[in-house]
Design an enzyme around this catalytic site. Structure first.
Site, PDB file in Angstrom:
ATOM      1  N   ASN A  12      19.992  23.093  16.709  1.00 43.68           N
ATOM      2  CA  ASN A  12      19.319  23.158  15.405  1.00 43.68           C
ATOM      3  C   ASN A  12      17.932  22.570  15.637  1.00 43.68           C
ATOM      4  OD1 ASN A  12      18.443  23.024  12.786  1.00 43.68           O
ATOM      5  ND2 ASN A  12      20.269  21.992  12.004  1.00 43.68           N
ATOM      6  N   LYS A  19      18.446  18.875  17.017  1.00 43.12           N
ATOM      7  CA  LYS A  19      19.818  18.366  16.997  1.00 43.12           C
ATOM      8  C   LYS A  19      20.674  19.300  17.840  1.00 43.12           C
ATOM      9  CE  LYS A  19      19.433  17.091  12.225  1.00 43.12           C
ATOM     10  NZ  LYS A  19      19.621  17.736  10.982  1.00 43.12           N
ATOM     11  N   ARG A  71      20.609  27.814  15.201  1.00 41.16           N
ATOM     12  CA  ARG A  71      20.428  27.964  13.767  1.00 41.16           C
ATOM     13  C   ARG A  71      19.030  28.525  13.519  1.00 41.16           C
ATOM     14  NH1 ARG A  71      21.226  23.449   9.062  1.00 41.16           N
ATOM     15  NH2 ARG A  71      21.149  24.952   7.395  1.00 41.16           N
ATOM     16  N   HIS A 160      21.903  28.405   3.471  1.00 39.40           N
ATOM     17  CA  HIS A 160      23.205  27.746   3.689  1.00 39.40           C
ATOM     18  C   HIS A 160      24.313  28.775   3.948  1.00 39.40           C
ATOM     19  CE1 HIS A 160      21.857  24.202   0.914  1.00 39.40           C
ATOM     20  NE2 HIS A 160      21.694  23.845   2.192  1.00 39.40           N
ATOM     21  N   HIS A 188      27.867  24.314  -2.074  1.00 41.48           N
ATOM     22  CA  HIS A 188      27.427  23.463  -0.955  1.00 41.48           C
ATOM     23  C   HIS A 188      26.459  22.440  -1.541  1.00 41.48           C
ATOM     24  CE1 HIS A 188      26.142  22.585   3.268  1.00 41.48           C
ATOM     25  NE2 HIS A 188      25.138  22.102   2.571  1.00 41.48           N
ATOM     26  N   GLY A 190      24.578  19.007  -0.793  1.00 39.54           N
ATOM     27  CA  GLY A 190      24.143  17.926   0.087  1.00 39.54           C
ATOM     28  C   GLY A 190      22.770  17.497  -0.369  1.00 39.54           C
ATOM     29  N   GLY A 192      20.097  19.296   0.317  1.00 38.25           N
ATOM     30  CA  GLY A 192      19.800  20.606  -0.265  1.00 38.25           C
ATOM     31  C   GLY A 192      21.114  21.152  -0.791  1.00 38.25           C
ATOM     32  N   ARG A 221      14.074  18.562  -4.131  1.00 41.31           N
ATOM     33  CA  ARG A 221      13.568  19.846  -4.661  1.00 41.31           C
ATOM     34  C   ARG A 221      13.963  19.992  -6.129  1.00 41.31           C
ATOM     35  NH1 ARG A 221      16.491  22.553  -0.051  1.00 41.31           N
ATOM     36  NH2 ARG A 221      15.097  22.336   1.731  1.00 41.31           N
ATOM     37  N   ASP A 262      19.071   9.932  -2.685  1.00 37.70           N
ATOM     38  CA  ASP A 262      20.446   9.771  -2.189  1.00 37.70           C
ATOM     39  C   ASP A 262      21.406   9.532  -3.349  1.00 37.70           C
ATOM     40  OD1 ASP A 262      22.875   8.427  -1.080  1.00 37.70           O
ATOM     41  OD2 ASP A 262      21.779   8.764   0.787  1.00 37.70           O
ATOM     42  N   GLY A 312      29.689  17.171  -2.212  1.00 33.23           N
ATOM     43  CA  GLY A 312      30.926  17.882  -2.558  1.00 33.23           C
ATOM     44  C   GLY A 312      32.146  17.329  -1.844  1.00 33.23           C
ATOM     45  N   GLU A 313      31.960  16.823  -0.615  1.00 34.75           N
ATOM     46  CA  GLU A 313      33.090  16.296   0.149  1.00 34.75           C
ATOM     47  C   GLU A 313      33.406  14.851  -0.202  1.00 34.75           C
ATOM     48  OE1 GLU A 313      32.250  16.951   4.350  1.00 34.75           O
ATOM     49  OE2 GLU A 313      31.498  18.939   3.844  1.00 34.75           O
ATOM     50  N   GLU A 363      28.925  23.378   9.849  1.00 26.56           N
ATOM     51  CA  GLU A 363      27.984  24.452  10.154  1.00 26.56           C
ATOM     52  C   GLU A 363      27.812  24.652  11.651  1.00 26.56           C
ATOM     53  OE1 GLU A 363      25.318  22.596   7.075  1.00 26.56           O
ATOM     54  OE2 GLU A 363      24.613  24.653   6.900  1.00 26.56           O
TER      55      GLU A 363
HETATM   56  P1  ADP Z   1      22.106  17.484   4.291  1.00 24.90           P
HETATM   57  O1  ADP Z   1      21.825  18.534   3.265  1.00 24.90           O
HETATM   58  O2  ADP Z   1      20.872  16.711   4.696  1.00 24.90           O
HETATM   59  O3  ADP Z   1      22.985  17.927   5.426  1.00 24.90           O
HETATM   60  P2  ADP Z   1      24.431  16.003   3.427  1.00 24.90           P
HETATM   61  O4  ADP Z   1      25.320  17.195   3.342  1.00 24.90           O
HETATM   62  O5  ADP Z   1      24.702  14.979   4.473  1.00 24.90           O
HETATM   63  O6  ADP Z   1      22.911  16.383   3.469  1.00 24.90           O
HETATM   64  O7  ADP Z   1      24.486  15.284   1.984  1.00 24.90           O
HETATM   65  C1  ADP Z   1      23.716  14.181   1.650  1.00 24.90           C
HETATM   66  C2  ADP Z   1      24.128  13.728   0.241  1.00 24.90           C
HETATM   67  O8  ADP Z   1      25.528  13.426   0.253  1.00 24.90           O
HETATM   68  C3  ADP Z   1      23.407  12.469  -0.217  1.00 24.90           C
HETATM   69  O9  ADP Z   1      22.977  12.621  -1.560  1.00 24.90           O
HETATM   70  C4  ADP Z   1      24.489  11.401  -0.125  1.00 24.90           C
HETATM   71  O10 ADP Z   1      24.339  10.409  -1.115  1.00 24.90           O
HETATM   72  C5  ADP Z   1      25.759  12.185  -0.358  1.00 24.90           C
HETATM   73  N1  ADP Z   1      26.895  11.477   0.266  1.00 24.90           N
HETATM   74  C6  ADP Z   1      27.174  11.410   1.588  1.00 24.90           C
HETATM   75  N2  ADP Z   1      28.254  10.609   1.799  1.00 24.90           N
HETATM   76  C7  ADP Z   1      28.663  10.186   0.588  1.00 24.90           C
HETATM   77  C8  ADP Z   1      29.734   9.350   0.134  1.00 24.90           C
HETATM   78  N3  ADP Z   1      30.595   8.797   0.960  1.00 24.90           N
HETATM   79  N4  ADP Z   1      29.844   9.156  -1.206  1.00 24.90           N
HETATM   80  C9  ADP Z   1      28.977   9.714  -2.063  1.00 24.90           C
HETATM   81  N5  ADP Z   1      27.962  10.509  -1.702  1.00 24.90           N
HETATM   82  C10 ADP Z   1      27.800  10.751  -0.400  1.00 24.90           C
END
Ligand code: ADP
Length: 377
Positions: A12, A19, A71, A160, A188, A190, A192, A221, A262, A312-313, A363
């Site tokens: 990536n 990465k 990627r 994505h 999805h 995160g 983004g 964004r 965050d 989401g996770e 991914e």
């Molecule tokens: P990217 O799009 O950079 O890959 P990620 O999929 O890692 O980002 O998602 C980052 C977001 O996920 C951040 O807003 C972060 O606060 C949230 N996040 C990650 N781990 C946790 C967690 N354990 N509890 C709550 N939110 C989380």
């Protein structure tokens, strides 16, 4: 007979960082991972130098790489699936740099560097946009003069895609449905974020657009906004297009609303009664629910709603706010299940009409799997 592919390197390559992960495809396991930073600004001078560092880091493992998956941000309408990075395809890819002037040169630089350093090892380009190429025109076109589509390719592409495709396959397996019969809304979320409407295993709509700026409220964004609001701000603040781009992509979203991009910080602030943090989380949940409702309609009813990505996770708080807005679809939150993080878990109660399921995305593994598939063709 083609040589069996066992070890796949996934790259990536961004503008200033690279990465990588290495997978043993026989076991389906990651066996190495790393990051090279500050390319061209204090660290390695270019992507070739960055890859030299990767080779040094990998040691003996570097000699056993059978294939490399990259990627690549944008395949436009030219690439509807992952492809081998042949000379002819690289020529076509060079023409797509205009669709991602920040990312594409770095993505292609990564491929060229691999061609030099891993001589004879095949490279495969895996596009963030490819999964969304099945969108019908009614979802993909913008209501502007069609000459801008014809001349400049202005339309919705979506991003994505690798993640949406991966969780579509994982959801179909979980639901024990053939992939070409599964209807999903995939979320999805995160830094983004994007949602996709998946009908019979294929994408029919997604929230990101010509670029990843559209749709959801994201870390930095703004997502959906009235284009006239942007014009007003540009005029009032005398912003150039590049400055407006930075404002909307890097200085908006959750960051602009709360001072942090965050979600964990924002949830913490909201718990302490911070009104802006509370508003930001409600805006995020509202817009997600709005799209879930719309996408459930366009796919003719979802078999499941899938959540993935860092939020989401993991974010029980954000998931709760979203699911609490889905009552009209006959969905209720299972509070206990929602406390589980980072695993496959059904977040809705058993009597919910549509299950909401958290499924971790991967991914990099998806890119490695696609690399093997393309080279077997
Ligand atoms: P990217 O799009 O950079 O890959 P990620 O999929 O890692 O980002 O998602 C980052 C977001 O996920 C951040 O807003 C972060 O606060 C949230 N996040 C990650 N781990 C946790 C967690 N354990 N509890 C709550 N939110 C989380």
């Amino acid at each position: 007979m083609k040589k069996a592919i066992k070890t796949v390197l996934v790259i990536n390559s961004g503008s200033s960082s690279l990465k990588y992960q290495v997978f043993d495809m026989v076991k389906g396991e990651r066996i190495a991972k790393g990051l090279v930073e500050r390319i061209g600004c204090g660290g390695p001078k270019d992507h070739t130098a960055a890859l030299d560092q990767v080779v040094a880091d990998l040691g003996e493992l570097a000699k056993g790489i059978d294939a490399i998956g990259h990627r690549v941000l944008h395949g436009a309408e030219v690439f509807k699936d992952s492809v081998k990075a042949t000379a002819a395809n690289m020529k076509k890819l060079e023409k797509l740099v205009k669709f991602g002037p920040l990312h594409m040169p770095a993505n292609l630089g990564g491929i060229k560097a691999c061609e030099k350093i891993f001589k004879g090892v095949p490279n495969v380009a895996v596009f963030d946009t490819a999964f969304h190429q099945t969108m019908p025109d009614c979802a993909a076109m913008y209501a502007i003069d069609p000459k801008y589509y014809k001349k400049m390719g202005i339309r919705k592409y979506g991003f994505h895609g690798t993640s949406h495709k991966f969780i579509t396959a994982a959801a179909a397996a979980f639901l024990k449905k053939p992939i070409d019969k599964v209807n999903l809304v995939t979320c999805h979320m995160g830094n983004g974020s994007s949602l996709a409407a998946v009908k019979n295993g294929q994408c029919v709509d997604t929230t990101m657009g010509l670029t990843p700026l559209a749709g959801m409220v994201m870390g930095t964004r703004c997502g959906d906004i009235d284009a006239a609001a942007v014009l007003s701000i540009m005029e009032a603040e005398k912003l150039t297009p590049a400055e407006a781009d930075t404002l909307l992509n890097k200085k908006s979203g959750l960051l602009a609303l709360t001072g942090s991009s965050d979600c964990r910080d924002i949830v913490g602030k909201a718990e302490k009664g911070n009104k802006q943090a509370e508003l930001a989380l409600e805006m995020l949940a509202y817009r997600t629910a709005l799209y879930i409702g719309g996408y459930n309609t366009v796919i003719g009813g979802a078999d499941a709603i899938i959540m993935t990505g860092g939020i989401g996770e993991n974010s029980s708080e954000v998931r709760e706010r979203i699911i609490n807005r889905l009552g009209a679809l006959g969905i209720k939150l299972d509070k206990k299940a929602n406390q589980k993080r980072g695993q496959v878990v059904v977040l809705s109660t058993k009597d919910s009409k549509i299950p909401v399921i958290a499924i971790p995305t991967n991914e990099e593994l998806a890119i490695a799997q696609d690399t093997v598939r393309v080279l077997a063709q």
